[in-house]
Design a protein around this motif. Structure first.
Motif, PDB file in Angstrom:
ATOM      1  N   LEU A 182       0.831  -1.211   0.000  1.00  0.00           N
ATOM      2  CA  LEU A 182       0.000   0.000   0.000  1.00  0.00           C
ATOM      3  C   LEU A 182       0.861   1.255   0.000  1.00  0.00           C
ATOM      4  CD1 LEU A 182      -2.710  -1.096   2.593  1.00  0.00           C
ATOM      5  CD2 LEU A 182      -2.849  -1.193   0.097  1.00  0.00           C
ATOM      6  N   ARG A 183       1.965   1.231   0.721  1.00  0.00           N
ATOM      7  CA  ARG A 183       2.828   2.422   0.828  1.00  0.00           C
ATOM      8  C   ARG A 183       3.375   2.842  -0.528  1.00  0.00           C
ATOM      9  NH1 ARG A 183       6.499   0.401   4.029  1.00  0.00           N
ATOM     10  NH2 ARG A 183       7.908  -0.148   2.318  1.00  0.00           N
ATOM     11  N   PHE A 223      -8.755  -2.917  -6.850  1.00  0.00           N
ATOM     12  CA  PHE A 223     -10.029  -3.530  -6.490  1.00  0.00           C
ATOM     13  C   PHE A 223      -9.747  -4.597  -5.431  1.00  0.00           C
ATOM     14  CE2 PHE A 223     -10.483  -2.244 -10.962  1.00  0.00           C
ATOM     15  CZ  PHE A 223     -11.595  -1.415 -10.870  1.00  0.00           C
ATOM     16  N   PHE A 224     -10.300  -4.392  -4.232  1.00  0.00           N
ATOM     17  CA  PHE A 224     -10.042  -5.403  -3.211  1.00  0.00           C
ATOM     18  C   PHE A 224     -11.340  -6.090  -2.826  1.00  0.00           C
ATOM     19  CE2 PHE A 224     -11.228  -1.956  -0.405  1.00  0.00           C
ATOM     20  CZ  PHE A 224     -11.712  -2.548   0.762  1.00  0.00           C
ATOM     21  N   ALA A 225     -11.265  -7.418  -2.790  1.00  0.00           N
ATOM     22  CA  ALA A 225     -12.430  -8.217  -2.445  1.00  0.00           C
ATOM     23  C   ALA A 225     -12.668  -8.086  -0.947  1.00  0.00           C
ATOM     24  CB  ALA A 225     -12.194  -9.666  -2.842  1.00  0.00           C
ATOM     25  N   ARG A 256      -8.205  -3.694   6.700  1.00  0.00           N
ATOM     26  CA  ARG A 256      -9.289  -3.190   5.852  1.00  0.00           C
ATOM     27  C   ARG A 256      -9.329  -1.663   5.892  1.00  0.00           C
ATOM     28  NH1 ARG A 256     -12.746  -5.853   8.022  1.00  0.00           N
ATOM     29  NH2 ARG A 256     -12.643  -7.704   6.694  1.00  0.00           N
ATOM     30  N   GLU A 257      -9.099  -1.093   7.051  1.00  0.00           N
ATOM     31  CA  GLU A 257      -9.076   0.367   7.175  1.00  0.00           C
ATOM     32  C   GLU A 257      -7.924   0.961   6.378  1.00  0.00           C
ATOM     33  OE1 GLU A 257      -8.711   3.779  10.688  1.00  0.00           O
ATOM     34  OE2 GLU A 257      -9.158   1.684  11.208  1.00  0.00           O
ATOM     35  N   ALA A 258      -6.755   0.308   6.440  1.00  0.00           N
ATOM     36  CA  ALA A 258      -5.594   0.806   5.704  1.00  0.00           C
ATOM     37  C   ALA A 258      -5.821   0.718   4.197  1.00  0.00           C
ATOM     38  CB  ALA A 258      -4.361  -0.004   6.098  1.00  0.00           C
ATOM     39  N   PRO A 315      -6.349   6.081  -1.757  1.00  0.00           N
ATOM     40  CA  PRO A 315      -7.278   6.725  -2.696  1.00  0.00           C
ATOM     41  C   PRO A 315      -7.644   5.862  -3.894  1.00  0.00           C
ATOM     42  CG  PRO A 315      -5.537   8.244  -2.027  1.00  0.00           C
ATOM     43  CD  PRO A 315      -5.163   6.904  -1.493  1.00  0.00           C
ATOM     44  N   GLN A 316      -6.740   4.997  -4.321  1.00  0.00           N
ATOM     45  CA  GLN A 316      -6.994   4.181  -5.514  1.00  0.00           C
ATOM     46  C   GLN A 316      -7.799   2.913  -5.206  1.00  0.00           C
ATOM     47  OE1 GLN A 316      -4.126   5.302  -4.316  1.00  0.00           O
ATOM     48  NE2 GLN A 316      -2.578   5.655  -5.904  1.00  0.00           N
ATOM     49  N   ALA A 317      -8.068   2.649  -3.928  1.00  0.00           N
ATOM     50  CA  ALA A 317      -8.732   1.404  -3.535  1.00  0.00           C
ATOM     51  C   ALA A 317     -10.240   1.475  -3.746  1.00  0.00           C
ATOM     52  CB  ALA A 317      -8.423   1.083  -2.085  1.00  0.00           C
ATOM     53  N   ILE A 318     -10.797   0.387  -4.239  1.00  0.00           N
ATOM     54  CA  ILE A 318     -12.239   0.269  -4.485  1.00  0.00           C
ATOM     55  C   ILE A 318     -12.688  -1.086  -3.944  1.00  0.00           C
ATOM     56  CG2 ILE A 318     -14.072   0.245  -6.226  1.00  0.00           C
ATOM     57  CD1 ILE A 318     -11.905   1.647  -8.084  1.00  0.00           C
ATOM     58  N   GLY A 319     -13.508  -1.076  -2.915  1.00  0.00           N
ATOM     59  CA  GLY A 319     -14.012  -2.319  -2.365  1.00  0.00           C
ATOM     60  C   GLY A 319     -15.059  -2.926  -3.287  1.00  0.00           C
ATOM     61  N   ILE A 320     -14.950  -4.233  -3.515  1.00  0.00           N
ATOM     62  CA  ILE A 320     -15.907  -4.912  -4.395  1.00  0.00           C
ATOM     63  C   ILE A 320     -16.473  -6.144  -3.703  1.00  0.00           C
ATOM     64  CG2 ILE A 320     -14.868  -4.124  -6.560  1.00  0.00           C
ATOM     65  CD1 ILE A 320     -13.511  -6.908  -6.753  1.00  0.00           C
ATOM     66  N   GLY A 321     -17.689  -6.499  -4.109  1.00  0.00           N
ATOM     67  CA  GLY A 321     -18.314  -7.734  -3.657  1.00  0.00           C
ATOM     68  C   GLY A 321     -18.359  -8.730  -4.802  1.00  0.00           C
ATOM     69  N   LEU A 322     -18.289 -10.009  -4.468  1.00  0.00           N
ATOM     70  CA  LEU A 322     -18.276 -11.061  -5.481  1.00  0.00           C
ATOM     71  C   LEU A 322     -19.513 -11.956  -5.376  1.00  0.00           C
ATOM     72  CD1 LEU A 322     -14.485 -12.024  -5.303  1.00  0.00           C
ATOM     73  CD2 LEU A 322     -15.631 -10.753  -7.127  1.00  0.00           C
ATOM     74  N   GLY A 323     -20.642 -11.318  -5.069  1.00  0.00           N
ATOM     75  CA  GLY A 323     -21.893 -12.066  -5.071  1.00  0.00           C
ATOM     76  C   GLY A 323     -22.296 -12.544  -3.691  1.00  0.00           C
ATOM     77  N   PRO A 324     -23.426 -13.241  -3.621  1.00  0.00           N
ATOM     78  CA  PRO A 324     -24.005 -13.608  -2.331  1.00  0.00           C
ATOM     79  C   PRO A 324     -23.370 -14.826  -1.674  1.00  0.00           C
ATOM     80  CG  PRO A 324     -25.396 -14.416  -4.105  1.00  0.00           C
ATOM     81  CD  PRO A 324     -24.303 -13.613  -4.758  1.00  0.00           C
ATOM     82  N   ARG A 325     -22.518 -15.551  -2.384  1.00  0.00           N
ATOM     83  CA  ARG A 325     -21.949 -16.788  -1.839  1.00  0.00           C
ATOM     84  C   ARG A 325     -20.554 -16.553  -1.283  1.00  0.00           C
ATOM     85  NH1 ARG A 325     -25.425 -17.694  -5.630  1.00  0.00           N
ATOM     86  NH2 ARG A 325     -24.060 -16.819  -7.239  1.00  0.00           N
ATOM     87  N   ILE A 326     -20.214 -17.299  -0.245  1.00  0.00           N
ATOM     88  CA  ILE A 326     -18.875 -17.244   0.325  1.00  0.00           C
ATOM     89  C   ILE A 326     -17.941 -18.050  -0.572  1.00  0.00           C
ATOM     90  CG2 ILE A 326     -17.422 -17.875   2.292  1.00  0.00           C
ATOM     91  CD1 ILE A 326     -19.879 -17.483   4.075  1.00  0.00           C
TER      92      ILE A 326
END
Length: 247
Positions: free
Chosen positions: A162-163, A172-174, A208-210, A215-226
Protein backbone atom coordinates in the motif's frame (compact mmCIF):
# COMPACT_ATOMS: atom_id res chain seq x y z
CA UNK A 1 -6.63 -33.53 -54.74
CA UNK A 2 -5.80 -34.17 -51.10
CA UNK A 3 -5.43 -31.12 -48.90
CA UNK A 4 -1.91 -30.24 -47.79
CA UNK A 5 -1.57 -30.97 -44.06
CA UNK A 6 -1.06 -27.93 -41.84
CA UNK A 7 2.55 -27.34 -40.80
CA UNK A 8 3.42 -27.50 -38.04
CA UNK A 9 0.59 -29.84 -36.99
CA UNK A 10 -1.78 -28.73 -34.24
CA UNK A 11 -0.44 -31.58 -32.13
CA UNK A 12 3.08 -30.10 -32.13
CA UNK A 13 4.41 -29.87 -28.56
CA UNK A 14 5.14 -26.43 -27.11
CA UNK A 15 8.11 -25.55 -24.96
CA UNK A 16 9.11 -22.46 -23.00
CA UNK A 17 12.80 -21.54 -23.10
CA UNK A 18 14.66 -19.00 -20.98
CA UNK A 19 16.95 -17.78 -23.78
CA UNK A 20 15.74 -15.22 -26.32
CA UNK A 21 14.93 -16.84 -29.63
CA UNK A 22 15.94 -15.83 -33.16
CA UNK A 23 15.83 -17.45 -36.57
CA UNK A 24 18.76 -19.79 -37.12
CA UNK A 25 19.55 -20.19 -33.42
CA UNK A 26 20.24 -23.61 -31.92
CA UNK A 27 18.55 -24.36 -28.61
CA UNK A 28 19.86 -27.16 -26.40
CA UNK A 29 17.14 -28.89 -24.38
CA UNK A 30 18.16 -30.84 -21.28
CA UNK A 31 16.75 -32.12 -18.00
CA UNK A 32 13.04 -32.55 -17.50
CA UNK A 33 12.13 -30.90 -20.80
CA UNK A 34 14.36 -33.29 -22.72
CA UNK A 35 12.95 -36.28 -20.84
CA UNK A 36 9.42 -35.20 -21.76
CA UNK A 37 10.23 -34.76 -25.45
CA UNK A 38 12.41 -37.86 -25.83
CA UNK A 39 10.94 -40.40 -23.43
CA UNK A 40 7.28 -39.38 -23.27
CA UNK A 41 6.64 -37.97 -26.77
CA UNK A 42 9.34 -40.07 -28.49
CA UNK A 43 10.57 -37.09 -30.48
CA UNK A 44 12.85 -37.92 -33.41
CA UNK A 45 15.20 -35.91 -35.61
CA UNK A 46 13.19 -33.74 -38.01
CA UNK A 47 10.15 -33.47 -35.72
CA UNK A 48 8.78 -29.97 -34.97
CA UNK A 49 8.51 -28.24 -31.59
CA UNK A 50 6.93 -24.85 -30.97
CA UNK A 51 9.08 -22.60 -28.80
CA UNK A 52 8.33 -19.37 -26.93
CA UNK A 53 10.49 -17.17 -24.73
CA UNK A 54 8.07 -14.58 -23.21
CA UNK A 55 9.81 -11.89 -25.28
CA UNK A 56 9.81 -12.44 -29.03
CA UNK A 57 6.73 -14.62 -29.54
CA UNK A 58 6.48 -18.16 -30.85
CA UNK A 59 8.96 -19.94 -33.10
CA UNK A 60 9.21 -23.23 -34.92
CA UNK A 61 12.05 -25.47 -33.82
CA UNK A 62 13.14 -28.61 -35.68
CA UNK A 63 14.82 -31.43 -33.79
CA UNK A 64 18.37 -31.87 -35.04
CA UNK A 65 20.93 -33.77 -32.99
CA UNK A 66 19.00 -36.09 -30.69
CA UNK A 67 20.85 -37.77 -27.82
CA UNK A 68 19.74 -39.97 -24.96
CA UNK A 69 19.36 -37.13 -22.45
CA UNK A 70 19.39 -33.97 -24.56
CA UNK A 71 18.65 -32.64 -28.02
CA UNK A 72 19.23 -29.62 -30.22
CA UNK A 73 16.33 -27.68 -31.72
CA UNK A 74 17.07 -25.47 -34.72
CA UNK A 75 14.89 -22.34 -34.76
CA UNK A 76 13.65 -22.16 -38.34
CA UNK A 77 10.68 -19.76 -38.50
CA UNK A 78 8.84 -17.08 -36.54
CA UNK A 79 5.23 -18.22 -36.13
CA UNK A 80 3.71 -15.23 -34.29
CA UNK A 81 4.50 -12.23 -32.13
CA UNK A 82 4.21 -12.20 -28.35
CA UNK A 83 0.57 -11.65 -27.45
CA UNK A 84 -0.56 -8.35 -25.90
CA UNK A 85 -1.31 -8.65 -22.18
CA UNK A 86 -4.00 -6.63 -20.33
CA UNK A 87 -2.51 -4.40 -17.63
CA UNK A 88 -3.87 -6.28 -14.63
CA UNK A 89 -2.02 -7.34 -11.49
CA UNK A 90 -3.27 -10.03 -9.13
CA UNK A 91 -2.18 -9.38 -5.55
CA UNK A 92 -3.09 -12.43 -3.50
CA UNK A 93 -2.32 -13.65 -0.01
CA UNK A 94 -0.53 -17.02 -0.15
CA UNK A 95 -2.67 -20.01 0.76
CA UNK A 96 -1.90 -23.69 1.25
CA UNK A 97 0.42 -25.50 -1.12
CA UNK A 98 -1.54 -26.85 -4.03
CA UNK A 99 -4.10 -24.09 -3.81
CA UNK A 100 -1.56 -21.28 -4.32
CA UNK A 101 -0.13 -23.34 -7.19
CA UNK A 102 -3.62 -23.37 -8.68
CA UNK A 103 -3.86 -19.56 -8.33
CA UNK A 104 -0.56 -19.12 -10.20
CA UNK A 105 -1.69 -21.50 -12.93
CA UNK A 106 -5.05 -19.74 -13.42
CA UNK A 107 -3.44 -16.29 -13.29
CA UNK A 108 -1.42 -17.33 -16.33
CA UNK A 109 -4.35 -18.92 -18.15
CA UNK A 110 -6.56 -15.87 -17.61
CA UNK A 111 -3.96 -13.36 -18.82
CA UNK A 112 -2.79 -11.60 -15.65
CA UNK A 113 0.28 -9.44 -16.28
CA UNK A 114 1.78 -9.66 -12.78
CA UNK A 115 1.25 -11.91 -9.76
CA UNK A 116 2.17 -10.41 -6.38
CA UNK A 117 2.04 -12.60 -3.24
CA UNK A 118 0.90 -10.39 -0.35
CA UNK A 119 1.56 -11.21 3.31
CA UNK A 120 -1.24 -10.21 5.70
CA UNK A 121 -1.75 -10.74 9.43
CA UNK A 122 -3.87 -13.83 8.84
CA UNK A 123 -1.70 -15.33 6.09
CA UNK A 124 -0.93 -18.91 7.07
CA UNK A 125 2.15 -19.21 4.82
CA UNK A 126 5.12 -16.86 5.04
CA UNK A 127 7.53 -18.71 2.71
CA UNK A 128 6.84 -19.38 -0.93
CA UNK A 129 8.68 -21.50 -3.45
CA UNK A 130 8.66 -19.00 -6.30
CA UNK A 131 10.42 -21.45 -8.62
CA UNK A 132 7.55 -23.91 -8.15
CA UNK A 133 4.95 -21.21 -8.80
CA UNK A 134 6.75 -20.14 -11.96
CA UNK A 135 6.91 -23.76 -13.12
CA UNK A 136 3.13 -24.01 -12.78
CA UNK A 137 2.71 -20.83 -14.84
CA UNK A 138 5.06 -22.13 -17.52
CA UNK A 139 3.19 -25.41 -17.75
CA UNK A 140 -0.11 -23.53 -18.07
CA UNK A 141 1.30 -21.32 -20.83
CA UNK A 142 2.66 -24.33 -22.73
CA UNK A 143 -0.67 -26.13 -22.58
CA UNK A 144 -2.89 -23.12 -23.28
CA UNK A 145 -1.06 -21.81 -26.36
CA UNK A 146 0.12 -18.65 -24.61
CA UNK A 147 3.23 -16.72 -25.63
CA UNK A 148 3.57 -14.63 -22.47
CA UNK A 149 3.94 -15.30 -18.76
CA UNK A 150 2.87 -13.22 -15.76
CA UNK A 151 5.70 -11.46 -14.00
CA UNK A 152 6.10 -13.12 -10.60
CA UNK A 153 7.02 -10.69 -7.83
CA UNK A 154 8.68 -11.43 -4.51
CA UNK A 155 6.25 -11.74 -1.61
CA UNK A 156 5.70 -8.47 0.23
CA UNK A 157 3.83 -7.31 3.30
CA UNK A 158 0.50 -5.57 2.82
CA UNK A 159 1.66 -2.30 4.37
CA UNK A 160 4.62 -2.15 1.96
CA UNK A 161 2.33 -2.85 -0.99
CA UNK A 162 0.00 0.00 0.00
CA UNK A 163 2.83 2.42 0.83
CA UNK A 164 4.35 2.16 -2.65
CA UNK A 165 1.12 1.80 -4.62
CA UNK A 166 1.24 3.49 -8.09
CA UNK A 167 -0.91 6.60 -8.30
CA UNK A 168 -2.41 5.64 -11.67
CA UNK A 169 -3.45 2.05 -10.83
CA UNK A 170 -6.87 1.19 -9.42
CA UNK A 171 -6.90 -1.39 -6.62
CA UNK A 172 -10.03 -3.53 -6.49
CA UNK A 173 -10.04 -5.40 -3.21
CA UNK A 174 -12.43 -8.22 -2.45
CA UNK A 175 -14.04 -7.06 0.80
CA UNK A 176 -15.92 -9.80 2.63
CA UNK A 177 -17.73 -7.06 4.57
CA UNK A 178 -19.33 -5.86 1.35
CA UNK A 179 -18.54 -3.58 -1.54
CA UNK A 180 -19.83 -2.41 -4.90
CA UNK A 181 -20.83 -5.20 -7.31
CA UNK A 182 -17.57 -6.20 -8.96
CA UNK A 183 -18.85 -6.03 -12.54
CA UNK A 184 -20.20 -2.49 -12.10
CA UNK A 185 -17.13 -1.17 -10.28
CA UNK A 186 -14.69 -2.63 -12.78
CA UNK A 187 -16.64 -1.44 -15.80
CA UNK A 188 -16.55 2.11 -14.41
CA UNK A 189 -12.77 2.28 -14.10
CA UNK A 190 -10.56 1.99 -17.16
CA UNK A 191 -6.79 1.80 -17.29
CA UNK A 192 -4.18 0.01 -15.19
CA UNK A 193 -5.69 -2.06 -12.38
CA UNK A 194 -5.00 -4.66 -9.74
CA UNK A 195 -7.08 -7.09 -7.73
CA UNK A 196 -6.32 -7.73 -4.06
CA UNK A 197 -7.47 -11.01 -2.52
CA UNK A 198 -7.04 -11.65 1.19
CA UNK A 199 -6.15 -14.84 3.07
CA UNK A 200 -8.52 -17.61 4.12
CA UNK A 201 -9.46 -15.70 7.27
CA UNK A 202 -9.93 -12.42 5.43
CA UNK A 203 -8.41 -9.02 6.19
CA UNK A 204 -8.55 -7.87 9.79
CA UNK A 205 -10.17 -4.56 10.72
CA UNK A 206 -6.91 -2.58 10.74
CA UNK A 207 -5.90 -3.93 7.34
CA UNK A 208 -9.29 -3.19 5.85
CA UNK A 209 -9.08 0.37 7.17
CA UNK A 210 -5.59 0.81 5.70
CA UNK A 211 -6.73 -0.48 2.32
CA UNK A 212 -9.78 1.77 2.26
CA UNK A 213 -7.57 4.76 3.12
CA UNK A 214 -5.73 4.29 -0.17
CA UNK A 215 -7.28 6.73 -2.70
CA UNK A 216 -6.99 4.18 -5.51
CA UNK A 217 -8.73 1.40 -3.53
CA UNK A 218 -12.24 0.27 -4.49
CA UNK A 219 -14.01 -2.32 -2.36
CA UNK A 220 -15.91 -4.91 -4.40
CA UNK A 221 -18.31 -7.73 -3.66
CA UNK A 222 -18.28 -11.06 -5.48
CA UNK A 223 -21.89 -12.07 -5.07
CA UNK A 224 -24.00 -13.61 -2.33
CA UNK A 225 -21.95 -16.79 -1.84
CA UNK A 226 -18.87 -17.24 0.33
CA UNK A 227 -15.90 -18.07 -1.89
CA UNK A 228 -12.62 -19.70 -1.02
CA UNK A 229 -9.60 -17.45 -1.60
CA UNK A 230 -8.49 -19.16 -4.81
CA UNK A 231 -12.05 -19.11 -6.21
CA UNK A 232 -12.37 -15.41 -5.39
CA UNK A 233 -9.11 -14.70 -7.24
CA UNK A 234 -10.22 -16.50 -10.41
CA UNK A 235 -13.71 -14.99 -10.27
CA UNK A 236 -12.46 -11.42 -9.82
CA UNK A 237 -9.92 -11.72 -12.63
CA UNK A 238 -12.59 -13.15 -14.93
CA UNK A 239 -14.94 -10.26 -14.18
CA UNK A 240 -12.22 -7.67 -14.82
CA UNK A 241 -11.20 -9.30 -18.10
CA UNK A 242 -14.81 -9.30 -19.25
CA UNK A 243 -15.28 -5.63 -18.30
CA UNK A 244 -12.04 -4.73 -20.08
CA UNK A 245 -13.22 -6.38 -23.30
CA UNK A 246 -10.59 -9.12 -23.19
CA UNK A 247 -13.25 -11.85 -23.32
Amino acid sequence: MAATPAWPPRSTPRLFVETQLAEGADVRVEGGQAHYLLSVLRLKAGDPVKLFDDATGEWLGIAGAVGRRDLILNVSAHLREREPVPDLWLCAAPIKKGRIDWVAEKACELGVARLVPVLTRRTMIDRLNLDRLRSHMIEAAEQCDRTSLPQLAEAMKLDALLRDWPADRALFFADEMGGAPAAEAMAAHKGPAAILIGPEGGFDDAEREAIRALPQAIGIGLGPRILRAETAAAAAVTIWMSAAGDW
